[in-house]
Design an enzyme around this catalytic site. Sequence first.
Site, short mmCIF file in Angstrom:
data_model
loop_
_atom_site.label_atom_id
_atom_site.label_comp_id
_atom_site.label_asym_id
_atom_site.label_seq_id
_atom_site.Cartn_x
_atom_site.Cartn_y
_atom_site.Cartn_z
CG ASP A 182 -1.88 1.08 1.32
OD1 ASP A 182 -2.35 1.51 0.26
OD2 ASP A 182 -2.20 1.54 2.43
CG ASP A 209 -0.49 4.33 5.55
OD1 ASP A 209 -0.75 3.52 6.46
OD2 ASP A 209 -1.19 4.45 4.53
#
Length: 572
Positions: A453, A473
């Site tokens: 991701d 993240d």
Amino acid sequence: MGYWTYARRRWKWFLWLLVTAVVLINAAIFIGLTGPRDQLSVRQMEDESHLLIARKRLNKSRGNSSGQAYADWEQKDPLGGDRGKHLNQENSQKQDQNLADHGYDANQPKEVDANYNSRTNYTYKDNEEDNDDEEIIELLKEKDDQEDYVQQKGGQSHGARANYSITQVDQFVQKFQSVYKNSPYAVDTESKYLIHLRRITSLRKKGPRLVDYLHEKCTHSWEIFHSEIRQHALYDPDEGYLKSLLKDMVMKEVVDVEQKEGGTQIKLIITLEDDGQSLFKPMRFPREQETLPDHFYFADYERHNAEIAAFHLDMLLGFHRVPPTVGRVVNVSHDLHRLSNKKLARTFFLSPAGNWCFHGSCSYYCDSSHPICGHPIMLEGSMAAFLPPVERAKRKTWRNPWKRSYSKHRKAYWELNNDLCDKIKEKEPYNTGRRLLDILDMAVFDFLTGNLDRHHYETFQDFDNETFLLHLDNGRAFGKSKYDCISCIAPVRQCCMIRLSTLSKLVKLYSGPDSLSTLMRFSMHSDPVDPILVESHLQALDRRVSKLLHIILSCLAKGKSWNEVIIDDGIT
Ligand SMILES: Nc1ncnc2c1ncn2[C@@H]1O[C@H](COP(=O)(O)OP(=O)(O)OP(=O)(O)O)[C@@H](O)[C@H]1O
Ligand SMILES: [Mn+2]
């Protein structure tokens, strides 16, 4: 009875029936709109008095806040007891003793992943998107047929080699050792990894601070963290403030909670009593739960422990590009519900099992069928130190050239073609400076953690293009321990390049005596919610170190020269 009296009575009856019908219709509409599923939670959310009663009862029995609940952690050193010393060459002798004190023994036999030799590990059947990667699959299959591709050597500890040695990689490592013999990148099989790491990172020119912080007077650890951000690293692990920052994020009282807008899944901005802020990602599942096989990466749940593990891994690789992150157990009532605004507070409820739950509002998994629940009131999560506010330190968001399509049906250009690297090498900002090699470092990092991701990355605008990439993240990392995301390393495979300092660390982790799994286990042991990763994910790290070296080796085998593949750009 006269006619008029009779008529009046019937009229009354009619009116009464009408009112009852209207009430019943309204009730039916209400039930239909809210749905039976939400009836309980709606009632619970509207009537907060039962939450107040339950809060008082539980607070009495369990202590008021996470700070108190975790008071015993105060004694613990947030950076692994003697980490500071480990990174300090002068204390290298003490190191062995410290490691032994922590139950670390490099000669201990390690658990061998019994499945590793099985063919399914090489064919990547559990993720169809990688099945396009014919070349590597063929290569690995071929090696698998040769049987000696992976030799399991349980019992000895020599870095990743102990369990995941590859004959050709052993030869490559020997060549590496002879090429860099008298340089700072030299690798031997005796010295500790952290000494090797320190030698390499000590070559780093830190560069200037953020412009707005040049004359900053700092008191709190988070202020020092902000003012110490440099052009070439987000933080310095040898500076005392890092330890204090991690400790403060665990110990300081929560004074405000707010839901962070943006992104797809719930995250809270938690403000602490010293005005420092952290990004809180809550625990949703037990550590053992892996990514659901039918979930695409973009639908995968975020894992708070992945954020913590990613911080430790990034630090062990000497990147210093992930914001300092630590685990914390909060009191859902006292630390979150009490301090939430009305909109967020309305999403809190007591579950039928008597646990304190909430779901917030966001685009993925923010409803009462995906509640985040305490046990019964305490909830684990990750606290990532907040970066400086954008008003003081603007960040630039860049599209990752190797971004995935984020579609169930489409593939990205680089998944179908091998020439993306040739194209972007010519373009700004990848045609000069450190940027392209930083993208490749990020691919190495994401391959190790299994994070698919990585759609965007960010940099600090003050430092222009000649600066590190923030590895923000990592919530979708560490999802599948038996699967290695070969497409995550596509940038390295397609460019056939790697930064020398990064390769040197990987070669050292392969050669031992310390393996990445052991170093990670040790580093994360300092976290209050340790163990952070289950054993299978730790073993996966060692396996992936071996595979990374094999990928570099295959670039050389394709006829590329040593200096074309291994780039010394002076960045460490
Ligand atoms: N430590 C931090 N300090 C300040 N801002 C941060 C921090 N970490 C992340 N952010 C900002 O918050 C945004 C959202 O965070 P993150 O990417 O972790 O959430 P997400 O829900 O996983 O996002 P996505 O769904 O896009 O993957 C990031 O793009 C970044 O700009
Ligand atoms: Mn995310």
